[in-house]
Write a protein that holds these residues in place. Structure first.
Motif, PDB file in Angstrom:
ATOM      1  N   ARG A 135     -47.840 -38.906   4.624  1.00 29.01           N
ATOM      2  CA  ARG A 135     -48.865 -39.237   5.626  1.00 29.01           C
ATOM      3  C   ARG A 135     -49.399 -37.967   6.294  1.00 29.01           C
ATOM      4  O   ARG A 135     -50.580 -37.862   6.607  1.00 29.01           O
ATOM      5  N   LEU A 136     -48.522 -36.987   6.509  1.00 29.66           N
ATOM      6  CA  LEU A 136     -48.972 -35.729   7.137  1.00 29.66           C
ATOM      7  C   LEU A 136     -49.849 -34.939   6.165  1.00 29.66           C
ATOM      8  O   LEU A 136     -50.821 -34.299   6.579  1.00 29.66           O
ATOM      9  N   LEU A 137     -49.530 -35.001   4.883  1.00 32.34           N
ATOM     10  CA  LEU A 137     -50.406 -34.345   3.901  1.00 32.34           C
ATOM     11  C   LEU A 137     -51.778 -35.016   3.910  1.00 32.34           C
ATOM     12  O   LEU A 137     -52.807 -34.348   3.811  1.00 32.34           O
ATOM     13  N   LYS A 138     -51.776 -36.347   4.072  1.00 29.87           N
ATOM     14  CA  LYS A 138     -53.067 -37.080   4.113  1.00 29.87           C
ATOM     15  C   LYS A 138     -53.921 -36.662   5.307  1.00 29.87           C
ATOM     16  O   LYS A 138     -55.151 -36.736   5.267  1.00 29.87           O
ATOM     17  N   LEU A 139     -53.265 -36.222   6.398  1.00 26.88           N
ATOM     18  CA  LEU A 139     -54.030 -35.745   7.566  1.00 26.88           C
ATOM     19  C   LEU A 139     -54.710 -34.410   7.272  1.00 26.88           C
ATOM     20  O   LEU A 139     -55.521 -33.933   8.062  1.00 26.88           O
ATOM     21  N   GLY A 140     -54.322 -33.765   6.170  1.00 25.58           N
ATOM     22  CA  GLY A 140     -55.025 -32.544   5.771  1.00 25.58           C
ATOM     23  C   GLY A 140     -54.169 -31.286   5.703  1.00 25.58           C
ATOM     24  O   GLY A 140     -54.680 -30.228   5.335  1.00 25.58           O
ATOM     25  N   ALA A 141     -52.887 -31.384   6.075  1.00 28.07           N
ATOM     26  CA  ALA A 141     -52.018 -30.198   5.941  1.00 28.07           C
ATOM     27  C   ALA A 141     -51.812 -29.915   4.451  1.00 28.07           C
ATOM     28  O   ALA A 141     -51.710 -30.838   3.652  1.00 28.07           O
ATOM     29  N   LYS A 142     -51.735 -28.617   4.104  1.00 23.38           N
ATOM     30  CA  LYS A 142     -51.539 -28.280   2.687  1.00 23.38           C
ATOM     31  C   LYS A 142     -50.078 -28.421   2.266  1.00 23.38           C
ATOM     32  O   LYS A 142     -49.772 -28.576   1.086  1.00 23.38           O
ATOM     33  N   ALA A 143     -49.184 -28.315   3.241  1.00 24.81           N
ATOM     34  CA  ALA A 143     -47.758 -28.490   2.942  1.00 24.81           C
ATOM     35  C   ALA A 143     -47.053 -28.951   4.205  1.00 24.81           C
ATOM     36  O   ALA A 143     -47.569 -28.785   5.319  1.00 24.81           O
ATOM     37  N   VAL A 144     -45.870 -29.529   4.012  1.00 26.69           N
ATOM     38  CA  VAL A 144     -45.092 -29.988   5.163  1.00 26.69           C
ATOM     39  C   VAL A 144     -43.616 -29.697   4.920  1.00 26.69           C
ATOM     40  O   VAL A 144     -43.143 -29.796   3.790  1.00 26.69           O
ATOM     41  N   VAL A 145     -42.927 -29.276   5.992  1.00 31.17           N
ATOM     42  CA  VAL A 145     -41.462 -29.187   5.947  1.00 31.17           C
ATOM     43  C   VAL A 145     -40.935 -30.184   6.960  1.00 31.17           C
ATOM     44  O   VAL A 145     -41.216 -30.075   8.158  1.00 31.17           O
ATOM     45  N   MET A 146     -40.195 -31.179   6.476  1.00 27.54           N
ATOM     46  CA  MET A 146     -39.565 -32.155   7.365  1.00 27.54           C
ATOM     47  C   MET A 146     -38.187 -31.599   7.705  1.00 27.54           C
ATOM     48  O   MET A 146     -37.286 -31.587   6.852  1.00 27.54           O
TER      49      MET A 146
ATOM     50  N   ALA B 211     -55.604 -35.279  19.232  1.00 24.62           N
ATOM     51  CA  ALA B 211     -56.293 -34.000  18.980  1.00 24.62           C
ATOM     52  C   ALA B 211     -55.506 -33.170  17.960  1.00 24.62           C
ATOM     53  O   ALA B 211     -56.081 -32.541  17.069  1.00 24.62           O
ATOM     54  N   MET B 212     -54.187 -33.187  18.085  1.00 27.62           N
ATOM     55  CA  MET B 212     -53.354 -32.468  17.117  1.00 27.62           C
ATOM     56  C   MET B 212     -53.601 -33.007  15.706  1.00 27.62           C
ATOM     57  O   MET B 212     -53.774 -32.252  14.755  1.00 27.62           O
ATOM     58  N   LYS B 213     -53.657 -34.347  15.579  1.00 25.69           N
ATOM     59  CA  LYS B 213     -53.840 -34.958  14.251  1.00 25.69           C
ATOM     60  C   LYS B 213     -55.234 -34.694  13.694  1.00 25.69           C
ATOM     61  O   LYS B 213     -55.402 -34.406  12.516  1.00 25.69           O
ATOM     62  N   GLU B 214     -56.235 -34.801  14.555  1.00 20.82           N
ATOM     63  CA  GLU B 214     -57.619 -34.744  14.058  1.00 20.82           C
ATOM     64  C   GLU B 214     -58.174 -33.324  13.948  1.00 20.82           C
ATOM     65  O   GLU B 214     -58.947 -33.032  13.032  1.00 20.82           O
ATOM     66  N   LEU B 215     -57.793 -32.467  14.911  1.00 21.59           N
ATOM     67  CA  LEU B 215     -58.443 -31.150  14.981  1.00 21.59           C
ATOM     68  C   LEU B 215     -57.612 -30.033  14.372  1.00 21.59           C
ATOM     69  O   LEU B 215     -58.153 -29.098  13.786  1.00 21.59           O
ATOM     70  N   LEU B 216     -56.286 -30.122  14.522  1.00 24.76           N
ATOM     71  CA  LEU B 216     -55.468 -28.968  14.139  1.00 24.76           C
ATOM     72  C   LEU B 216     -54.774 -29.135  12.787  1.00 24.76           C
ATOM     73  O   LEU B 216     -54.803 -28.224  11.945  1.00 24.76           O
ATOM     74  N   ILE B 217     -54.151 -30.290  12.584  1.00 25.75           N
ATOM     75  CA  ILE B 217     -53.379 -30.469  11.341  1.00 25.75           C
ATOM     76  C   ILE B 217     -54.244 -30.257  10.086  1.00 25.75           C
ATOM     77  O   ILE B 217     -53.766 -29.681   9.106  1.00 25.75           O
ATOM     78  N   PRO B 218     -55.525 -30.653  10.092  1.00 23.21           N
ATOM     79  CA  PRO B 218     -56.348 -30.390   8.897  1.00 23.21           C
ATOM     80  C   PRO B 218     -56.473 -28.897   8.567  1.00 23.21           C
ATOM     81  O   PRO B 218     -56.844 -28.548   7.443  1.00 23.21           O
ATOM     82  N   LEU B 219     -56.165 -28.009   9.524  1.00 22.68           N
ATOM     83  CA  LEU B 219     -56.282 -26.563   9.278  1.00 22.68           C
ATOM     84  C   LEU B 219     -54.961 -25.952   8.796  1.00 22.68           C
ATOM     85  O   LEU B 219     -54.907 -24.752   8.508  1.00 22.68           O
ATOM     86  N   ALA B 220     -53.914 -26.766   8.710  1.00 17.89           N
ATOM     87  CA  ALA B 220     -52.566 -26.208   8.497  1.00 17.89           C
ATOM     88  C   ALA B 220     -52.295 -25.791   7.058  1.00 17.89           C
ATOM     89  O   ALA B 220     -52.542 -26.552   6.124  1.00 17.89           O
ATOM     90  N   SER B 221     -51.761 -24.586   6.897  1.00 15.08           N
ATOM     91  CA  SER B 221     -51.183 -24.202   5.600  1.00 15.08           C
ATOM     92  C   SER B 221     -49.867 -24.938   5.436  1.00 15.08           C
ATOM     93  O   SER B 221     -49.499 -25.350   4.342  1.00 15.08           O
ATOM     94  N   VAL B 222     -49.143 -25.064   6.534  1.00 17.42           N
ATOM     95  CA  VAL B 222     -47.883 -25.826   6.521  1.00 17.42           C
ATOM     96  C   VAL B 222     -47.584 -26.304   7.943  1.00 17.42           C
ATOM     97  O   VAL B 222     -47.863 -25.601   8.912  1.00 17.42           O
ATOM     98  N   ILE B 223     -47.050 -27.517   8.038  1.00 16.72           N
ATOM     99  CA  ILE B 223     -46.657 -28.068   9.329  1.00 16.72           C
ATOM    100  C   ILE B 223     -45.154 -28.357   9.271  1.00 16.72           C
ATOM    101  O   ILE B 223     -44.647 -28.786   8.232  1.00 16.72           O
TER     102      ILE B 223
END
Ligand SMILES: Nc1ncnc2c1ncn2[C@@H]1O[C@H](COP(=O)(O)OP(=O)(O)OP(=O)(O)O)[C@@H](O)[C@H]1O
Ligand SMILES: Cc1ncc(CO)c(N)n1
Length: 277
Positions: A162-173, A123-135
């Protein structure tokens, strides 16, 4: 004008992580903090002794109460616990149109207690991450979300992509679980193609309870004040570096970071943080 931010997260009775860390960080960065509680944890610096989730309807009602009354500049999520709560959060936020959304995909507390059920990962991958400005995943969270193990620098980049491909606009590892010589290094990558590493000196301390919550709350406060995602992440790294360096040594386990340090230190806060292109 007073800027408002909303945190959707769990309560840490010990005050170092969760909603308490978020609200303290908002306050220190000049933002009025509001909250929607997803779970109550009985927790201190030594560990999590119990998790008591709020039902999804109750989470929705809290978000609605805040969103209907305030002009919320940015939203962050922390501990979400179940697929039901994630679905409720995603649907409710979407019903208000796009918001600046910082997702800290909290999964496991420092002592090993689970703060996200296994059934909730999808659910986190499919429903929420696509809405993220940054994860902002730590390394173990990124491994789960990107379905790969992370050992090398190139693994970090691959997982971020891969996290950007899920729809997040940015990621901080975040690098707190992957010490690099004497440094803590966080990699920033955006869908628009920005990329940099934030390097700070590794601080030898056991007092790192709530570092991730504090870091993502600082990003949220900056975004709410109109900063770009990249600018917000840089300030947050200074904030967390100062907060860890000046740890409070409270309790008998992993003590909390010091949310006062950044403001008190002023321009010298996190002065060793270096941006590497
Ligand atoms: N010992 C340390 N010295 C310097 N910086 C650190 C240290 N540990 C963590 N950090 C920094 O703190 C921030 C949070 O990273 P971390 O990987 O610890 O998050 P986290 O595991 O989600 O934290 P938590 O679960 O405790 O909330 C990152 O910017 C990271 O580089
Ligand atoms: C409630 C809560 N949220 C997040 C974390 C992760 O640090 C924690 N330990 N507790």
């Amino acid at each position: 004008m007073t800027v408002v931010a909303l945190t959707i997260a769990g309560s840490d009775s010990g005050g170092g992580a969760g909603i308490q860390a978020d609200l303290k960080t908002f306050q220190e960065l000049g933002v009025f903090g509001t909250s929607a509680l997803t779970a109550v944890t009985a927790q201190n610096t030594r560990g999590v002794h119990g998790v008591y989730p709020i039902d999804a309807q109750g989470v929705t009602a809290q978000i609605r109460a805040v969103m209907d009354d305030f002009n919320v500049g940015a939203v962050k999520t922390g501990m979400l616990f179940s697929a039901n709560i994630i679905q409720a959060v995603a649907e409710t936020l979407q019903s208000y149109g796009p918001s600046a959304l910082v997702i800290d995909p909290v999964m496991i507390a420092k002592g090993g207690a689970s703060l996200l059920l296994d059934e909730a990962v999808q659910a986190m991958k499919e429903l929420l991450i696509p809405l993220a400005s940054v994860i902002t995943p730590n390394i173990p969270e990124a491994e789960v979300l990107a379905s790969m193990s992370i050992k090398s620098d190139s693994d970090v980049v691959e997982a971020a992509n891969r996290l950007l491909k899920l729809g997040a606009k940015a990621v901080v590892m975040k690098g707190g679980h992957r010490r690099q010589a004497n440094y803590a290094e966080d990699l920033f990558l955006s869908a628009a193609g920005e990329r940099f590493t934030l390097r700070s000196e590794w601080i030898e301390t056991k007092d790192t309870h709530g570092t991730g919550c504090t870091f993502s709350a600082a990003i949220t406060a900056q975004i709410a004040q109109g900063k770009t995602i990249a600018e917000s992440v840089i300030t947050a790294k200074h904030f967390i570096q100062a907060a860890i360096a000046d740890g409070l040594t409270l309790g008998g386990g992993h003590g909390p970071t010091n949310h006062w340090a950044y403001k008190r230190l002023g321009k010298t806060a996190g002065k060793d943080v270096v941006l590497i292109d």
